[in-house]
Motif scaffolding. Structure first.
Motif, PDB file in Angstrom:
ATOM      1  N   LEU A  91     -39.289 -57.294 -14.709  1.00 36.81           N
ATOM      2  CA  LEU A  91     -40.376 -56.384 -14.340  1.00 36.81           C
ATOM      3  C   LEU A  91     -41.044 -55.702 -15.527  1.00 36.81           C
ATOM      4  N   MET A  92     -40.323 -55.423 -16.597  1.00 37.65           N
ATOM      5  CA  MET A  92     -40.916 -54.731 -17.741  1.00 37.65           C
ATOM      6  C   MET A  92     -42.088 -55.497 -18.357  1.00 37.65           C
ATOM      7  N   PRO A  93     -41.980 -56.788 -18.639  1.00 32.97           N
ATOM      8  CA  PRO A  93     -43.152 -57.503 -19.169  1.00 32.97           C
ATOM      9  C   PRO A  93     -44.326 -57.500 -18.181  1.00 32.97           C
ATOM     10  N   LEU A  94     -44.042 -57.608 -16.897  1.00 27.76           N
ATOM     11  CA  LEU A  94     -45.115 -57.569 -15.912  1.00 27.76           C
ATOM     12  C   LEU A  94     -45.799 -56.211 -15.893  1.00 27.76           C
ATOM     13  N   LEU A  95     -45.026 -55.158 -16.039  1.00 26.08           N
ATOM     14  CA  LEU A  95     -45.597 -53.807 -16.090  1.00 26.08           C
ATOM     15  C   LEU A  95     -46.510 -53.647 -17.296  1.00 26.08           C
ATOM     16  N   TRP A  96     -46.064 -54.126 -18.452  1.00 20.39           N
ATOM     17  CA  TRP A  96     -46.896 -54.025 -19.648  1.00 20.39           C
ATOM     18  C   TRP A  96     -48.172 -54.865 -19.539  1.00 20.39           C
ATOM     19  N   ILE A  97     -48.058 -56.047 -18.975  1.00 15.96           N
ATOM     20  CA  ILE A  97     -49.249 -56.884 -18.782  1.00 15.96           C
ATOM     21  C   ILE A  97     -50.242 -56.194 -17.865  1.00 15.96           C
ATOM     22  N   ALA A  98     -49.752 -55.596 -16.780  1.00 18.62           N
ATOM     23  CA  ALA A  98     -50.631 -54.883 -15.852  1.00 18.62           C
ATOM     24  C   ALA A  98     -51.276 -53.681 -16.529  1.00 18.62           C
ATOM     25  N   LEU A  99     -50.522 -52.932 -17.318  1.00 19.25           N
ATOM     26  CA  LEU A  99     -51.052 -51.758 -18.012  1.00 19.25           C
ATOM     27  C   LEU A  99     -52.117 -52.143 -19.028  1.00 19.25           C
ATOM     28  N   ILE A 100     -51.859 -53.172 -19.802  1.00 18.47           N
ATOM     29  CA  ILE A 100     -52.847 -53.637 -20.789  1.00 18.47           C
ATOM     30  C   ILE A 100     -54.094 -54.162 -20.081  1.00 18.47           C
ATOM     31  N   GLY A 101     -53.908 -54.890 -18.980  1.00 17.96           N
ATOM     32  CA  GLY A 101     -55.065 -55.374 -18.210  1.00 17.96           C
ATOM     33  C   GLY A 101     -55.901 -54.237 -17.663  1.00 17.96           C
ATOM     34  N   LEU A 102     -55.268 -53.177 -17.201  1.00 18.16           N
ATOM     35  CA  LEU A 102     -55.991 -52.012 -16.686  1.00 18.16           C
ATOM     36  C   LEU A 102     -56.792 -51.332 -17.784  1.00 18.16           C
ATOM     37  N   VAL A 103     -56.218 -51.207 -18.965  1.00 19.69           N
ATOM     38  CA  VAL A 103     -56.929 -50.593 -20.085  1.00 19.69           C
ATOM     39  C   VAL A 103     -58.137 -51.449 -20.490  1.00 19.69           C
ATOM     40  N   VAL A 104     -57.944 -52.754 -20.577  1.00 16.77           N
ATOM     41  CA  VAL A 104     -59.055 -53.645 -20.940  1.00 16.77           C
ATOM     42  C   VAL A 104     -60.160 -53.567 -19.893  1.00 16.77           C
ATOM     43  N   TRP A 105     -59.795 -53.574 -18.619  1.00 14.59           N
ATOM     44  CA  TRP A 105     -60.788 -53.466 -17.547  1.00 14.59           C
ATOM     45  C   TRP A 105     -61.566 -52.155 -17.660  1.00 14.59           C
ATOM     46  N   ALA A 106     -60.862 -51.042 -17.901  1.00 17.79           N
ATOM     47  CA  ALA A 106     -61.525 -49.739 -17.994  1.00 17.79           C
ATOM     48  C   ALA A 106     -62.481 -49.696 -19.181  1.00 17.79           C
ATOM     49  N   VAL A 107     -62.064 -50.233 -20.314  1.00 22.47           N
ATOM     50  CA  VAL A 107     -62.934 -50.243 -21.495  1.00 22.47           C
ATOM     51  C   VAL A 107     -64.179 -51.088 -21.236  1.00 22.47           C
ATOM     52  N   LEU A 108     -64.009 -52.264 -20.642  1.00 22.48           N
ATOM     53  CA  LEU A 108     -65.169 -53.113 -20.345  1.00 22.48           C
ATOM     54  C   LEU A 108     -66.105 -52.439 -19.353  1.00 22.48           C
ATOM     55  N   ARG A 109     -65.553 -51.817 -18.346  1.00 23.46           N
ATOM     56  CA  ARG A 109     -66.371 -51.143 -17.333  1.00 23.46           C
ATOM     57  C   ARG A 109     -67.174 -50.003 -17.952  1.00 23.46           C
ATOM     58  N   LEU A 110     -66.550 -49.218 -18.807  1.00 21.25           N
ATOM     59  CA  LEU A 110     -67.245 -48.094 -19.433  1.00 21.25           C
ATOM     60  C   LEU A 110     -68.299 -48.563 -20.429  1.00 21.25           C
ATOM     61  N   THR A 111     -68.012 -49.607 -21.185  1.00 18.30           N
ATOM     62  CA  THR A 111     -68.992 -50.072 -22.158  1.00 18.30           C
ATOM     63  C   THR A 111     -70.183 -50.744 -21.482  1.00 18.30           C
ATOM     64  N   GLN A 112     -69.980 -51.395 -20.360  1.00 15.87           N
ATOM     65  CA  GLN A 112     -71.105 -52.002 -19.652  1.00 15.87           C
ATOM     66  C   GLN A 112     -72.045 -50.936 -19.128  1.00 15.87           C
ATOM     67  N   HIS A 113     -71.523 -49.857 -18.592  1.00 11.80           N
ATOM     68  CA  HIS A 113     -72.382 -48.792 -18.068  1.00 11.80           C
ATOM     69  C   HIS A 113     -73.087 -48.045 -19.182  1.00 11.80           C
ATOM     70  N   SER A 114     -72.426 -47.832 -20.294  1.00 13.52           N
ATOM     71  CA  SER A 114     -73.071 -47.108 -21.382  1.00 13.52           C
ATOM     72  C   SER A 114     -74.121 -47.970 -22.068  1.00 13.52           C
ATOM     73  N   ALA A 115     -74.001 -49.284 -21.962  1.00  8.40           N
ATOM     74  CA  ALA A 115     -74.986 -50.174 -22.567  1.00  8.40           C
ATOM     75  C   ALA A 115     -76.204 -50.368 -21.676  1.00  8.40           C
ATOM     76  N   GLY A 116     -76.210 -49.783 -20.501  1.00 11.07           N
ATOM     77  CA  GLY A 116     -77.358 -49.877 -19.618  1.00 11.07           C
ATOM     78  C   GLY A 116     -77.412 -51.161 -18.818  1.00 11.07           C
ATOM     79  N   ARG A 117     -76.284 -51.792 -18.587  1.00 11.54           N
ATOM     80  CA  ARG A 117     -76.265 -53.055 -17.848  1.00 11.54           C
ATOM     81  C   ARG A 117     -76.022 -52.860 -16.362  1.00 11.54           C
ATOM     82  N   HIS A 118     -76.406 -51.753 -15.824  1.00  9.47           N
ATOM     83  CA  HIS A 118     -76.210 -51.531 -14.395  1.00  9.47           C
ATOM     84  C   HIS A 118     -77.558 -51.479 -13.707  1.00  9.47           C
ATOM     85  N   ASP A 119     -77.544 -51.743 -12.424  1.00  8.38           N
ATOM     86  CA  ASP A 119     -78.795 -51.728 -11.686  1.00  8.38           C
ATOM     87  C   ASP A 119     -79.039 -50.347 -11.114  1.00  8.38           C
ATOM     88  N   ALA A 120     -80.188 -50.162 -10.501  1.00 13.07           N
ATOM     89  CA  ALA A 120     -80.598 -48.852 -10.009  1.00 13.07           C
ATOM     90  C   ALA A 120     -79.735 -48.355  -8.863  1.00 13.07           C
TER      91      ALA A 120
END
Length: 87
Positions: A13-42
Motif C-alpha cells: 500500500l505505501m507505494p500506491l499511496l505515494w503514487i496517488a499523492l504525486i498524481g494529485l499534486v501533478v493534477w493540481a499544478v496542471l489545473r492551476l496553471t491552465q486557469h492562470s494561463a487563460g485556457r478556460h472558457d466563459a
C-alpha cells in the motif's frame, strides 16, 4: 512473528499511496496553471463576458443556414429592443 502478519499489506500500500499523492499534486499544478494561463472558457466564471456577443452568434447562425431571413430579422429586432441603453 506475530508483528509481521500484516507487513505485506503496508509494503504493497505505501507505494500506491505515494503514487496517488504525486498524481494529485501533478493534477493540481496542471489545473492551476491552465486557469492562470487563460485556457478556460466563459462558463468557468459567469461574470466574465463570453467570447461572442448575441449578435455575433445570430450572424453566425444565419450565415450557416441554421435560421432563415425572417427569423434573423425578428431576432435582431428583439435583441435591439432588449439592449440596455442610457437612461
Amino acid at each position: 512473528m506475530m508483528y509481521w502478519n500484516g507487513g505485506w499489506a503496508w509494503v504493497t500500500l505505501m507505494p500506491l499511496l505515494w503514487i496517488a499523492l504525486i498524481g494529485l499534486v501533478v493534477w493540481a499544478v496542471l489545473r492551476l496553471t491552465q486557469h492562470s494561463a487563460g485556457r478556460h472558457d466563459a462558463t468557468d466564471d459567469p461574470r466574465k463576458a463570453p467570447g461572442e456577443t448575441p449578435e455575433e452568434i445570430l450572424d453566425r447562425r444565419f450565415a450557416s443556414g441554421e435560421i432563415d431571413g425572417e427569423a434573423y430579422t425578428e431576432a435582431r429586432k428583439r435583441l435591439a429592443d432588449h439592449r440596455p441603453g442610457p437612461r
